[in-house]
Design a protein around this motif. Structure first.
Motif, PDB file in Angstrom:
ATOM      1  N   ALA A   1      -8.838  -7.068   1.992  1.00 46.30           N
ATOM      2  CA  ALA A   1      -9.207  -5.862   2.823  1.00 46.30           C
ATOM      3  C   ALA A   1     -10.594  -5.243   2.256  1.00 46.30           C
TER       4      ALA A   1
ATOM      5  N   SER B   1      -4.049  -7.565  11.396  1.00 44.65           N
ATOM      6  CA  SER B   1      -3.791  -7.161  10.114  1.00 44.65           C
ATOM      7  C   SER B   1      -4.586  -7.230   9.228  1.00 44.65           C
TER       8      SER B   1
ATOM      9  N   SER C   1      -4.318  -5.898   2.034  1.00 46.10           N
ATOM     10  CA  SER C   1      -4.862  -5.326   0.651  1.00 46.10           C
ATOM     11  C   SER C   1      -4.392  -6.062  -0.612  1.00 46.10           C
TER      12      SER C   1
ATOM     13  N   ILE D   1      -9.359   1.148   5.906  1.00 45.21           N
ATOM     14  CA  ILE D   1      -9.094  -0.164   6.374  1.00 45.21           C
ATOM     15  C   ILE D   1      -8.529  -0.126   7.789  1.00 45.21           C
ATOM     16  N   LYS D   2      -8.196   1.000   8.020  1.00 49.62           N
ATOM     17  CA  LYS D   2      -7.672   1.550   9.414  1.00 49.62           C
ATOM     18  C   LYS D   2      -8.838   1.857  10.215  1.00 49.62           C
TER      19      LYS D   2
ATOM     20  N   ALA E   1      -8.210  -2.409  11.541  1.00 52.47           N
ATOM     21  CA  ALA E   1      -7.081  -2.943  11.340  1.00 52.47           C
ATOM     22  C   ALA E   1      -5.652  -2.317  11.997  1.00 52.47           C
TER      23      ALA E   1
ATOM     24  N   ILE F   1      -1.474  -2.985   7.893  1.00 50.15           N
ATOM     25  CA  ILE F   1      -1.932  -3.063   6.504  1.00 50.15           C
ATOM     26  C   ILE F   1      -0.818  -3.570   5.713  1.00 50.15           C
TER      27      ILE F   1
ATOM     28  N   THR G   1       0.082  -3.950   1.933  1.00 52.97           N
ATOM     29  CA  THR G   1      -0.249  -3.262   0.869  1.00 52.97           C
ATOM     30  C   THR G   1       0.902  -3.023  -0.464  1.00 52.97           C
TER      31      THR G   1
END
Ligand code: PBG
Length: 326
Positions: free
Chosen positions: A252, A271, A274, A304-305, A309, A312, A314
Protein backbone atom coordinates in the motif's frame (compact mmCIF):
# COMPACT_ATOMS: atom_id res chain seq x y z
CA UNK A 1 -2.01 45.03 4.84
CA UNK A 2 -2.01 41.71 3.04
CA UNK A 3 -3.20 41.37 -0.53
CA UNK A 4 -5.94 38.85 0.28
CA UNK A 5 -7.09 39.60 3.82
CA UNK A 6 -10.08 37.29 3.57
CA UNK A 7 -8.12 34.19 2.60
CA UNK A 8 -7.25 32.55 5.89
CA UNK A 9 -7.27 28.76 5.99
CA UNK A 10 -6.38 28.83 9.67
CA UNK A 11 -9.95 29.92 10.54
CA UNK A 12 -11.08 26.33 10.09
CA UNK A 13 -8.24 24.95 12.17
CA UNK A 14 -8.81 26.99 15.27
CA UNK A 15 -10.22 24.30 17.55
CA UNK A 16 -10.92 20.62 17.57
CA UNK A 17 -14.66 20.91 16.96
CA UNK A 18 -14.30 23.04 13.87
CA UNK A 19 -11.53 20.78 12.62
CA UNK A 20 -13.87 17.81 13.09
CA UNK A 21 -16.55 19.57 11.11
CA UNK A 22 -14.40 20.14 8.06
CA UNK A 23 -12.56 16.83 8.15
CA UNK A 24 -12.60 15.45 4.62
CA UNK A 25 -11.42 11.89 4.96
CA UNK A 26 -12.99 9.67 7.59
CA UNK A 27 -11.59 6.38 8.70
CA UNK A 28 -13.33 3.92 10.95
CA UNK A 29 -12.77 0.34 12.14
CA UNK A 30 -15.36 -0.54 9.47
CA UNK A 31 -12.73 0.16 6.81
CA UNK A 32 -10.34 -2.46 8.13
CA UNK A 33 -9.73 -6.14 7.42
CA UNK A 34 -7.76 -8.10 10.00
CA UNK A 35 -5.39 -10.88 8.85
CA UNK A 36 -5.28 -14.08 10.93
CA UNK A 37 -2.71 -16.85 10.69
CA UNK A 38 -3.87 -20.28 11.73
CA UNK A 39 -1.45 -23.18 11.95
CA UNK A 40 -2.30 -26.87 11.82
CA UNK A 41 -1.27 -29.00 14.80
CA UNK A 42 0.00 -26.01 16.74
CA UNK A 43 -0.24 -26.34 20.53
CA UNK A 44 -0.23 -22.71 21.60
CA UNK A 45 -0.05 -19.16 20.25
CA UNK A 46 3.38 -18.58 18.72
CA UNK A 47 5.17 -15.33 18.06
CA UNK A 48 7.32 -14.58 15.02
CA UNK A 49 10.12 -12.12 15.62
CA UNK A 50 9.75 -10.04 12.45
CA UNK A 51 6.03 -9.43 13.11
CA UNK A 52 5.79 -8.25 16.72
CA UNK A 53 2.34 -8.67 18.35
CA UNK A 54 1.01 -10.86 15.51
CA UNK A 55 0.79 -14.54 16.37
CA UNK A 56 0.31 -17.85 14.69
CA UNK A 57 -2.82 -19.32 16.22
CA UNK A 58 -3.83 -22.90 16.88
CA UNK A 59 -7.35 -23.74 15.76
CA UNK A 60 -8.66 -23.70 19.33
CA UNK A 61 -7.74 -20.01 19.72
CA UNK A 62 -9.64 -18.90 16.65
CA UNK A 63 -12.98 -18.19 18.27
CA UNK A 64 -11.40 -16.04 20.97
CA UNK A 65 -9.42 -14.11 18.38
CA UNK A 66 -12.41 -13.45 16.14
CA UNK A 67 -14.42 -12.38 19.16
CA UNK A 68 -11.88 -9.68 19.95
CA UNK A 69 -12.03 -8.51 16.32
CA UNK A 70 -15.83 -8.42 16.29
CA UNK A 71 -15.80 -6.49 19.57
CA UNK A 72 -13.61 -3.86 17.94
CA UNK A 73 -16.25 -3.46 15.20
CA UNK A 74 -13.91 -4.65 12.48
CA UNK A 75 -16.16 -6.19 9.82
CA UNK A 76 -13.83 -8.71 8.19
CA UNK A 77 -10.94 -11.10 8.64
CA UNK A 78 -8.48 -12.50 6.12
CA UNK A 79 -7.42 -16.07 6.89
CA UNK A 80 -4.03 -17.52 6.05
CA UNK A 81 -3.22 -21.17 6.76
CA UNK A 82 0.02 -22.84 7.72
CA UNK A 83 -0.36 -26.57 7.01
CA UNK A 84 1.38 -29.42 8.82
CA UNK A 85 2.56 -30.94 5.55
CA UNK A 86 3.56 -29.61 2.13
CA UNK A 87 3.73 -31.49 -1.17
CA UNK A 88 4.29 -30.76 -4.85
CA UNK A 89 0.59 -30.47 -5.62
CA UNK A 90 -0.29 -28.32 -2.59
CA UNK A 91 -3.04 -30.79 -1.64
CA UNK A 92 -3.45 -29.55 1.93
CA UNK A 93 -4.68 -26.24 0.47
CA UNK A 94 -7.89 -27.82 -0.83
CA UNK A 95 -8.37 -30.72 1.60
CA UNK A 96 -11.84 -30.88 3.15
CA UNK A 97 -10.22 -31.05 6.57
CA UNK A 98 -7.47 -28.53 5.74
CA UNK A 99 -6.60 -25.99 8.40
CA UNK A 100 -8.22 -23.03 6.66
CA UNK A 101 -11.33 -25.04 5.85
CA UNK A 102 -11.65 -26.04 9.51
CA UNK A 103 -11.09 -22.48 10.67
CA UNK A 104 -13.74 -21.16 8.29
CA UNK A 105 -16.38 -23.63 9.51
CA UNK A 106 -15.53 -22.97 13.12
CA UNK A 107 -15.85 -19.21 12.68
CA UNK A 108 -19.02 -19.52 10.62
CA UNK A 109 -20.57 -21.77 13.26
CA UNK A 110 -19.76 -19.38 16.09
CA UNK A 111 -20.29 -16.00 14.48
CA UNK A 112 -22.85 -16.45 11.70
CA UNK A 113 -23.22 -13.13 9.89
CA UNK A 114 -21.32 -11.13 12.51
CA UNK A 115 -18.09 -11.26 10.54
CA UNK A 116 -17.15 -11.35 6.86
CA UNK A 117 -14.84 -14.32 6.38
CA UNK A 118 -12.25 -13.80 3.69
CA UNK A 119 -9.60 -16.40 2.94
CA UNK A 120 -6.37 -16.28 1.01
CA UNK A 121 -6.29 -18.52 -2.07
CA UNK A 122 -2.71 -19.39 -2.90
CA UNK A 123 -0.27 -22.28 -2.96
CA UNK A 124 3.01 -21.01 -1.52
CA UNK A 125 2.39 -22.19 2.07
CA UNK A 126 1.30 -25.58 0.77
CA UNK A 127 3.87 -26.47 -1.90
CA UNK A 128 7.36 -27.85 -1.28
CA UNK A 129 8.68 -25.24 -3.75
CA UNK A 130 7.24 -22.33 -1.77
CA UNK A 131 5.92 -20.92 -5.04
CA UNK A 132 2.42 -19.53 -5.57
CA UNK A 133 1.82 -21.92 -8.46
CA UNK A 134 2.64 -25.52 -9.39
CA UNK A 135 6.09 -26.25 -10.74
CA UNK A 136 6.63 -28.07 -14.03
CA UNK A 137 10.17 -28.44 -15.38
CA UNK A 138 11.45 -25.77 -13.02
CA UNK A 139 8.87 -23.24 -14.16
CA UNK A 140 5.70 -22.04 -12.52
CA UNK A 141 2.98 -23.53 -14.69
CA UNK A 142 0.09 -21.12 -15.12
CA UNK A 143 -2.79 -23.25 -16.30
CA UNK A 144 -2.47 -26.22 -13.94
CA UNK A 145 -2.05 -23.67 -11.14
CA UNK A 146 -5.31 -21.85 -11.85
CA UNK A 147 -7.18 -25.17 -11.89
CA UNK A 148 -5.81 -25.87 -8.41
CA UNK A 149 -6.56 -22.34 -7.19
CA UNK A 150 -10.16 -22.87 -8.31
CA UNK A 151 -10.30 -26.11 -6.29
CA UNK A 152 -9.02 -24.25 -3.22
CA UNK A 153 -11.68 -21.58 -3.66
CA UNK A 154 -14.47 -24.16 -3.97
CA UNK A 155 -13.28 -26.04 -0.88
CA UNK A 156 -13.30 -22.78 1.08
CA UNK A 157 -16.77 -22.00 -0.25
CA UNK A 158 -17.97 -25.40 0.95
CA UNK A 159 -16.68 -24.51 4.41
CA UNK A 160 -18.65 -21.26 4.43
CA UNK A 161 -16.30 -18.52 3.26
CA UNK A 162 -17.81 -15.19 2.14
CA UNK A 163 -14.96 -13.88 0.01
CA UNK A 164 -12.07 -15.75 -1.61
CA UNK A 165 -8.92 -13.79 -2.15
CA UNK A 166 -6.52 -15.18 -4.75
CA UNK A 167 -2.98 -13.89 -4.25
CA UNK A 168 -1.04 -16.14 -6.63
CA UNK A 169 -0.81 -13.68 -9.55
CA UNK A 170 -1.52 -16.39 -12.11
CA UNK A 171 -3.13 -15.17 -15.35
CA UNK A 172 -6.79 -16.08 -15.54
CA UNK A 173 -7.08 -16.99 -11.84
CA UNK A 174 -10.17 -14.84 -11.32
CA UNK A 175 -11.95 -16.32 -14.34
CA UNK A 176 -11.12 -19.90 -13.33
CA UNK A 177 -12.28 -19.32 -9.75
CA UNK A 178 -15.48 -17.51 -10.78
CA UNK A 179 -16.40 -20.28 -13.20
CA UNK A 180 -15.77 -23.07 -10.66
CA UNK A 181 -17.67 -21.27 -7.91
CA UNK A 182 -20.63 -20.72 -10.21
CA UNK A 183 -20.56 -24.31 -11.46
CA UNK A 184 -20.64 -25.67 -7.93
CA UNK A 185 -23.51 -23.52 -6.71
CA UNK A 186 -21.46 -20.78 -5.02
CA UNK A 187 -22.39 -17.85 -7.21
CA UNK A 188 -22.84 -15.76 -4.04
CA UNK A 189 -19.21 -16.14 -2.92
CA UNK A 190 -17.32 -12.97 -3.86
CA UNK A 191 -13.77 -12.63 -5.18
CA UNK A 192 -11.34 -10.03 -3.88
CA UNK A 193 -8.27 -10.53 -6.02
CA UNK A 194 -4.74 -9.38 -5.22
CA UNK A 195 -5.00 -7.80 -8.65
CA UNK A 196 -1.84 -5.76 -8.77
CA UNK A 197 0.47 -7.55 -6.41
CA UNK A 198 3.96 -6.27 -6.92
CA UNK A 199 7.23 -8.10 -6.66
CA UNK A 200 8.22 -6.53 -3.39
CA UNK A 201 10.86 -6.76 -0.70
CA UNK A 202 8.15 -5.75 1.78
CA UNK A 203 6.84 -9.32 2.04
CA UNK A 204 9.71 -10.91 3.96
CA UNK A 205 8.21 -10.86 7.49
CA UNK A 206 5.08 -12.53 6.08
CA UNK A 207 7.25 -15.29 4.68
CA UNK A 208 8.65 -15.91 8.17
CA UNK A 209 5.14 -15.92 9.56
CA UNK A 210 3.56 -18.13 6.91
CA UNK A 211 6.64 -20.20 6.09
CA UNK A 212 6.24 -19.62 2.37
CA UNK A 213 9.53 -18.31 1.00
CA UNK A 214 10.27 -19.66 -2.49
CA UNK A 215 12.86 -22.46 -2.41
CA UNK A 216 14.34 -21.56 -5.79
CA UNK A 217 14.54 -18.24 -7.63
CA UNK A 218 11.92 -15.64 -6.67
CA UNK A 219 8.44 -14.52 -7.64
CA UNK A 220 9.34 -12.18 -10.48
CA UNK A 221 7.89 -14.41 -13.22
CA UNK A 222 4.42 -13.78 -11.83
CA UNK A 223 4.32 -10.69 -9.60
CA UNK A 224 4.18 -7.23 -11.26
CA UNK A 225 7.41 -5.22 -11.44
CA UNK A 226 7.19 -2.06 -9.33
CA UNK A 227 8.62 -0.15 -12.29
CA UNK A 228 5.53 -0.74 -14.47
CA UNK A 229 2.46 1.24 -13.38
CA UNK A 230 0.63 0.73 -16.68
CA UNK A 231 1.09 -3.01 -16.37
CA UNK A 232 -0.30 -2.82 -12.82
CA UNK A 233 -3.42 -1.13 -14.17
CA UNK A 234 -3.66 -3.76 -16.90
CA UNK A 235 -3.71 -6.40 -14.17
CA UNK A 236 -6.59 -4.58 -12.51
CA UNK A 237 -8.45 -4.26 -15.79
CA UNK A 238 -8.00 -7.95 -16.57
CA UNK A 239 -9.42 -8.96 -13.20
CA UNK A 240 -12.43 -6.72 -13.75
CA UNK A 241 -13.02 -8.32 -17.15
CA UNK A 242 -12.79 -11.74 -15.52
CA UNK A 243 -15.53 -10.88 -13.03
CA UNK A 244 -13.71 -9.80 -9.88
CA UNK A 245 -15.79 -8.12 -7.16
CA UNK A 246 -13.08 -6.19 -5.33
CA UNK A 247 -9.63 -5.36 -6.68
CA UNK A 248 -6.56 -4.96 -4.52
CA UNK A 249 -3.35 -3.01 -4.77
CA UNK A 250 -0.45 -4.42 -2.80
CA UNK A 251 1.70 -3.25 -1.01
CA UNK A 252 0.00 0.00 0.00
CA UNK A 253 2.32 2.70 1.26
CA UNK A 254 4.89 2.64 -1.55
CA UNK A 255 2.04 2.26 -4.07
CA UNK A 256 -0.37 5.07 -3.15
CA UNK A 257 -0.18 6.40 -6.70
CA UNK A 258 -1.60 3.13 -8.02
CA UNK A 259 -4.37 3.06 -5.43
CA UNK A 260 -5.35 6.58 -6.50
CA UNK A 261 -5.18 5.80 -10.20
CA UNK A 262 -7.17 2.57 -9.81
CA UNK A 263 -9.90 4.40 -7.90
CA UNK A 264 -10.03 7.13 -10.54
CA UNK A 265 -10.12 4.83 -13.54
CA UNK A 266 -12.32 1.96 -12.48
CA UNK A 267 -15.75 1.71 -11.03
CA UNK A 268 -15.13 -1.12 -8.54
CA UNK A 269 -14.38 -1.32 -4.82
CA UNK A 270 -10.65 -0.95 -4.20
CA UNK A 271 -8.82 -2.55 -1.34
CA UNK A 272 -5.24 -1.92 -0.32
CA UNK A 273 -3.02 -4.39 1.48
CA UNK A 274 -0.62 -2.74 3.87
CA UNK A 275 1.85 -5.60 4.01
CA UNK A 276 4.12 -7.14 6.61
CA UNK A 277 7.20 -5.06 5.74
CA UNK A 278 5.22 -1.86 6.19
CA UNK A 279 4.15 -3.15 9.59
CA UNK A 280 7.70 -4.12 10.50
CA UNK A 281 9.09 -0.68 9.62
CA UNK A 282 6.72 1.03 12.00
CA UNK A 283 7.10 -1.54 14.79
CA UNK A 284 10.88 -1.44 14.50
CA UNK A 285 11.15 2.33 14.64
CA UNK A 286 8.60 2.56 17.45
CA UNK A 287 10.49 0.01 19.50
CA UNK A 288 13.57 2.21 19.28
CA UNK A 289 11.50 5.15 20.48
CA UNK A 290 12.14 7.01 17.23
CA UNK A 291 8.51 7.57 16.30
CA UNK A 292 5.16 7.62 18.07
CA UNK A 293 3.59 4.37 16.95
CA UNK A 294 -0.09 5.26 17.29
CA UNK A 295 0.28 8.62 15.56
CA UNK A 296 2.22 7.08 12.69
CA UNK A 297 -0.26 4.22 12.32
CA UNK A 298 -3.12 6.66 12.16
CA UNK A 299 -1.36 8.85 9.58
CA UNK A 300 -0.49 5.86 7.40
CA UNK A 301 -4.01 4.39 7.47
CA UNK A 302 -5.52 7.79 6.64
CA UNK A 303 -3.08 8.22 3.76
CA UNK A 304 -4.17 4.91 2.25
CA UNK A 305 -7.81 5.90 2.57
CA UNK A 306 -7.08 9.36 1.16
CA UNK A 307 -5.39 7.77 -1.84
CA UNK A 308 -8.69 6.08 -2.62
CA UNK A 309 -8.82 2.71 -0.87
CA UNK A 310 -12.32 1.67 0.20
CA UNK A 311 -10.88 -0.88 2.62
CA UNK A 312 -7.49 -1.75 4.06
CA UNK A 313 -6.04 -5.13 4.93
CA UNK A 314 -3.61 -4.32 7.72
CA UNK A 315 -1.77 -5.94 10.62
CA UNK A 316 -2.64 -2.75 12.48
CA UNK A 317 -6.37 -3.55 12.20
CA UNK A 318 -6.87 -4.21 15.91
CA UNK A 319 -4.48 -1.52 17.10
CA UNK A 320 -5.92 0.88 14.51
CA UNK A 321 -9.51 0.16 15.54
CA UNK A 322 -8.58 0.98 19.15
CA UNK A 323 -6.88 4.23 18.14
CA UNK A 324 -9.86 5.24 16.00
CA UNK A 325 -12.35 4.51 18.76
CA UNK A 326 -10.58 6.81 21.21
C1 PBG B 1 1.68 -15.19 -0.99
C2 PBG B 1 1.45 -13.97 -0.21
C3 PBG B 1 2.42 -13.11 0.23
C4 PBG B 1 1.77 -12.11 0.93
C5 PBG B 1 0.43 -12.38 0.91
N1 PBG B 1 0.23 -13.53 0.18
C6 PBG B 1 3.88 -13.21 0.14
C7 PBG B 1 4.56 -13.34 -1.14
O1 PBG B 1 4.01 -13.09 -2.22
O2 PBG B 1 5.71 -13.76 -1.06
C8 PBG B 1 2.48 -11.00 1.60
C9 PBG B 1 1.69 -10.25 2.57
C10 PBG B 1 2.50 -9.48 3.51
O3 PBG B 1 3.72 -9.27 3.34
O4 PBG B 1 1.92 -9.03 4.48
N2 PBG B 1 0.59 -15.75 -1.52
Amino acid sequence: MSFFPSRRLRRLRKNEKIRDLVQEIRLSPKDLICPIFVQEDLKKRTVVESMPDIERLPLNEIVKEVESIVDLKIPAIMLFGIPAAKDDAGTSAFADNGIVQKAISEIRKNFGKKIVIMADVCLCQYTTSGHCGLVKENKIDNDSSIATLAKIAVSQAQSGVDVVSPSAMMDGQVFAIRQSLDDTGFSDVAIMSHSAKHRSAFYSPFRDMADCAPKFEDRRTYQVPFTNPMESLREVEMDINEGVDIVMIKPALAYLDLIAETKRRFNVPVSAYSVSGEYALVKGAAKQGWINENDVVSEILYSIKRAGADMIVTYFAKAGAKILQD
